[in-house]
Every structure is written in structure tokens, then in C-alpha cells.
Enzyme design. Structure first.
Site, short mmCIF file in Angstrom:
data_model
loop_
_atom_site.label_atom_id
_atom_site.label_comp_id
_atom_site.label_asym_id
_atom_site.label_seq_id
_atom_site.Cartn_x
_atom_site.Cartn_y
_atom_site.Cartn_z
N GLY A 71 0.83 -1.19 0.00
CA GLY A 71 0.00 0.00 0.00
C GLY A 71 0.87 1.25 0.00
O GLY A 71 0.57 2.24 -0.66
N ASN A 151 -6.99 4.52 9.81
CA ASN A 151 -6.43 3.31 10.42
C ASN A 151 -6.45 3.33 11.95
O ASN A 151 -6.47 2.29 12.58
CB ASN A 151 -5.00 3.09 9.93
CG ASN A 151 -4.18 4.36 9.90
OD1 ASN A 151 -4.54 5.33 9.23
ND2 ASN A 151 -3.10 4.37 10.64
N HIS A 201 -2.26 -7.36 2.62
CA HIS A 201 -2.20 -8.01 3.94
C HIS A 201 -3.28 -7.53 4.92
O HIS A 201 -3.45 -8.12 5.98
CB HIS A 201 -0.80 -7.91 4.55
CG HIS A 201 -0.39 -6.55 5.02
ND1 HIS A 201 -0.42 -6.20 6.34
CD2 HIS A 201 0.07 -5.47 4.36
CE1 HIS A 201 0.03 -4.95 6.47
NE2 HIS A 201 0.33 -4.49 5.28
N CYS A 327 3.39 2.91 15.16
CA CYS A 327 4.35 2.19 15.99
C CYS A 327 5.31 1.43 15.08
O CYS A 327 5.70 0.32 15.35
CB CYS A 327 3.57 1.23 16.89
SG CYS A 327 4.53 0.36 18.08
N1 PLP Z 1 -2.58 3.24 4.25
C1 PLP Z 1 -3.17 2.93 5.41
C2 PLP Z 1 -4.42 3.66 5.81
C3 PLP Z 1 -2.64 1.95 6.24
O1 PLP Z 1 -3.24 1.66 7.39
C4 PLP Z 1 -1.46 1.28 5.83
C5 PLP Z 1 -0.83 0.27 6.71
O2 PLP Z 1 -0.98 0.28 7.90
C6 PLP Z 1 -0.87 1.64 4.60
C7 PLP Z 1 -1.47 2.62 3.84
C8 PLP Z 1 0.38 0.98 4.11
O3 PLP Z 1 0.15 -0.30 3.59
P1 PLP Z 1 1.35 -1.36 3.52
O4 PLP Z 1 1.51 -1.94 4.89
O5 PLP Z 1 0.89 -2.37 2.52
O6 PLP Z 1 2.55 -0.62 3.06
#
Ligand code: PLP
Length: 391
Positions: A71, A151, A201, A327
Site C-alpha cells: 500500500g 487506520n 495483507h 508504531c
Molecule cells: N494506508 C493505510 C491507511 C494503512 O493503514 C497502511 C498500513 O498500515 C498503509 C497505507 C500501508 O500499507 P502497507 O503496509 O501495505 O505498506
């Protein structure tokens, strides 16, 4: 290891059985998906099948899915001044983003710091649309980035409204849907998103795969993040992570098929969880409780109890939760999300995030509440004694 209960699904979700099965299949294939022979074609088939499943989860066309390593990489690719549409090839000079984006968006991609403007959120943690409209009225053709759900708090953002405002100002909207996927609908057309980020994931795929999805093939990146071969239509070079992508597809198909049932399951358990929290610790603050949230996330705090202390104490009781704050290095940082919502620093430092998922059971919940009864009692007592000594 003694029996444990996992409540950190927003950090990562367990692998779905469908994803695990296809990983084994993909790892057994010797071919490179770019090769024309049968071995290559078998690997290519897994990728293209996954592309269809990931596209379906976002209501998009398979040809508009660009697979990435995460992501984070998808966000980094999206946030580029060199994003072009069929009609407009000039670079975009401004990036507007909400103050509560994930760090992979907050970093601004390939925009210089001076080109980035934050959009405030209200006390409930929702993007302030009046502030967005005001910023748009002062900017020409910006790229705007607003997450679908946060998140830390799970708060769902007014993305469709933001899209209408953005498009009226001749801007493009990128939506980070990493946390929303598999929990609420993520249809790009309904959202009005021009670009959408997913991560494997978080929905039961393997770590190390993600996707940036375009609303149409008219959207193009003149400066791919990773240059080299012509994989992913020239927008992301490098031999594909066949196993990771295949698992992503399998997870996306399951998440799409089971969305209604899984969301209802999580929502019912979350309601019980919050009822239990309030009955054990009536003074608990649950952030954004009155607003629209993901069905699986609860962020709460007890005044005077530090998140790190609570997390360690819960871990010793067999419960995995995290602090609301990032974290990533194992060190808890103050939450920029709660700060943007105007939450007082002492309460921010106490924010604990409990996130659940499709395999969470009532027994897990009972284990959590029993642990919370024990831990909150001990920690509140400790904190009162400390304050007594200090006074
Ligand atoms: N965007 C949000 C809102 C997330 O919560 C996260 C991961 O915690 C990411 C992007 C990043 O994704 P990745 O862990 O696949 O790099």
C-alpha cells in the site's frame, strides 16, 4: 505459546485459507510471467486472474489495476506531480491531503514539501469539507488525497462529497482505501475516486503486495516510481511477486464475496466489546463513537493510563492490541490523528486500538474483557497512587 487473542487486524490480518492455498500453487511454478512459454503463461494466468478479483473489489476494470509491493508503494506512485489524464499532460503543482492520512500519504510522495497543504478535520475526525472547498478555491488543478477510513479511529471519511468538490475544481482525487477494503464497500465509481490504493495483507493476503487502481486508462504516470521493464503497462517495472499477487486476488475475492456477512459479524462483536469496556471502565473515552466508523475498529483511552503500559499489560494477559498511534519502529509516537481532532495530549497518550476481524470469536472477546478488567483496575490504581505521591 499459551492461548492468545489477536485484536490487531488494522496492523495486519491473518492469511485467509484461500490465499494460503494459492501461494503454495504459485511458489511451485517455475516460470517468469513475462515469458511466452507454457511455464511463463501459467504464472501470467495467476496474475491476470488476481487482477480481475482485485478490480472487482474496487468496482474497477482489470486493465486499470497496477500491482505494487505494498500500500505504501501504491500511495507513493499515486502522489506524483506527473500524473496525466488524456486531456491534460501538464504537471500538477499542488497536493492537498487531510491531516489524518497514513504516514505513507503524509510523506507526500514525489511532491515537494512546499507544494503540500493539509486539510483540517473536525472534532469527530472527519475531513472538514468547508476547509477543502476553501483550499480548492485557491488552487488550480490539484491532486487531492483523502483516505476512505482512518487506520487509528476507523472513521469513515466523506469521500464522495470530497470527490465532487475536487472535480468541480478540475482536480483529481486519490483515495487510500487500505483499511476500508473488506470492511465497507470500496466502489471507485460510487466514491468518485480517480485513484485508489489497496494493500493485500489487510484483507487476508500476504504482506508485500498492494495495488494502485485507476478510474480509467486515461490516467497515466509520466514518471513511474520504478523504471525498467514494461511490466504493469510500464507503470511499475520489475518481475511480479506472483505468489503475493495471486494471494491478494484470492483474498480480494473472499473479502468481496463475504463482505456483508463479515461486516455484520465484526459489528456485532464490536458493539459487545464497547458495551463491555463501558461497563468495566465507565470513564472510558471511545473516539468517534457517534460517527460512522469501520465495523471492526475501536480506539479508546482512559485518562491517566499510558497506552504503552496498557498494551504491555494486555500482551502479558495474552491479548494483542496496539496503540492508536503509529508504531512502525516499535516505539509509540504521539498520534497525529488525535492531535488533528483536538484531543488533549494526556488522553492521546493513552489511546489503545482494538481491531477485530472475520475469525474473531465471542470467546476472544471474553478473554479481552477479562484481561481489561484486571489490567485497567491495576493501572488506574497505579496511576492514582502516582498522582497522590506527586501531589
Ligand atoms: N494506508 C493505510 C491507511 C494503512 O493503514 C497502511 C498500513 O498500515 C498503509 C497505507 C500501508 O500499507 P502497507 O503496509 O501495505 O505498506
Amino acid at each position: 505459546m499459551a492461548e492468545r487473542a489477536y485484536f490487531d487486524w488494522n496492523a495486519t490480518a491473518p492469511l485467509r485459507p484461500e490465499a494460503s492455498a494459492v501461494i503454495q500453487e504459485a511458489l511451485a511454478l517455475p516460470g517468469n510471467p513475462s515469458s511466452v512459454h507454457a511455464e511463463g503463461r501459467a504464472a501470467r494466468h495467476l496474475i491476470e486472474h488476481a487482477r480481475e478479483d482485485v478490480a472487482r473489489l474496487a468496482g474497477a476494470r482489470p486493465a486499470d489495476v497496477i500491482f505494487t509491493s505494498s500500500g505504501t508503494e501504491a500511495n507513493m506512485l499515486a502522489l506524483s506531480p506527473a500524473i496525466e489524464t488524456a486531456a491534460e499532460k501538464r504537471p500538477r503543482e499542488k497536493l492537498l491531503m487531510s491531516a489524518i492520512e497514513h504516514s505513507s500519504v503524509r510523506a507526500g510522495g514525489r511532491f515537494p514539501r512546499a507544494a503540500i497543504k493539509d486539510i483540517a478535520v473536525d472534532a469527530e475526525g472527519r475531513v472538514n469539507l468547508a476547509a477543502l472547498a476553501d483550499a480548492l478555491s485557491r488552487t488550480s488543478r490539484p491532486l487531492v488525497s483523502i483516505m476512505l477510513a482512518n487506520n487509528e479511529t476507523g472513521l469513515v471519511q466523506p469521500v464522495a462529497e470530497a470527490a465532487a468538490l475536487t472535480h468541480a475544481a478540475n482536480g483529481l482525487l486519490h483515495v487510500d482505501a487500505v483499511q476500508a477494503a473488506g470492511r465497507i464497500a470500496c466502489d471507485m465509481t460510487a466514491l468518485g475516486a480517480d485513484l485508489l490504493t489497496l494493500s493485500a495483507h489487510k484483507i487476508g493476503g500476504a504482506k508485500g503486495a498492494g495495488a494502485l487502481i485507476r478510474a480509467s486508462e486515461a490516467i497515466h504516470f509520466a514518471d513511474p516510481l520504478i523504471r525498467g521493464g514494461s511490466q504493469e503497462r510500464g507503470m511499475r517495472a520489475g518481475t511480479e511477486n506472483v505468489a503475493g499477487i495471486a494471494a491478494f486476488g484470492a483474498a480480494a475475492a473472499a473479502a468481496h464475496r463475504q463482505l456483508t456477512d463479515e461486516a455484520a459479524h465484526m459489528l456485532a462483536l464490536r458493539a459487545e466489546l464497547e458495551e463491555g469496556l463501558r461497563s468495566i471502565t465507565p470513564q472510558v473515552v471511545i473516539f468517534g463513537a457517534a460517527a460512522e466508523r469501520l465495523p471492526n475498529t475501536t480506539l479508546f483511552a482512559l485518562e491517566g493510563v499510558k497506552a504503552e503500559t496498557a498494551i504491555i499489560a494486555l500482551d502479558l494477559e495474552g491479548i494483542a492490541v496496539s496503540s492508536g498511534a503509529a508504531c512502525s519502529s516499535g516505539k509509540v509516537q504521539p498520534s497525529h490523528v488525535l492531535a488533528a481532532m483536538g484531543v488533549s495530549p494526556p488522553l492521546t497518550r493513552g489511546a489503545v486500538r482494538v481491531s477485530l476481524g472475520w475469525t474473531t470469536t465471542k470467546a476472544d472477546l471474553e478473554r479481552f474483557l477479562n484481561a481489561w478488567r484486571k489490567v485497567s483496575g491495576a493501572l488506574s490504581k497505579g496511576s492514582k497512587e502516582q498522582r497522590g505521591i506527586a501531589a
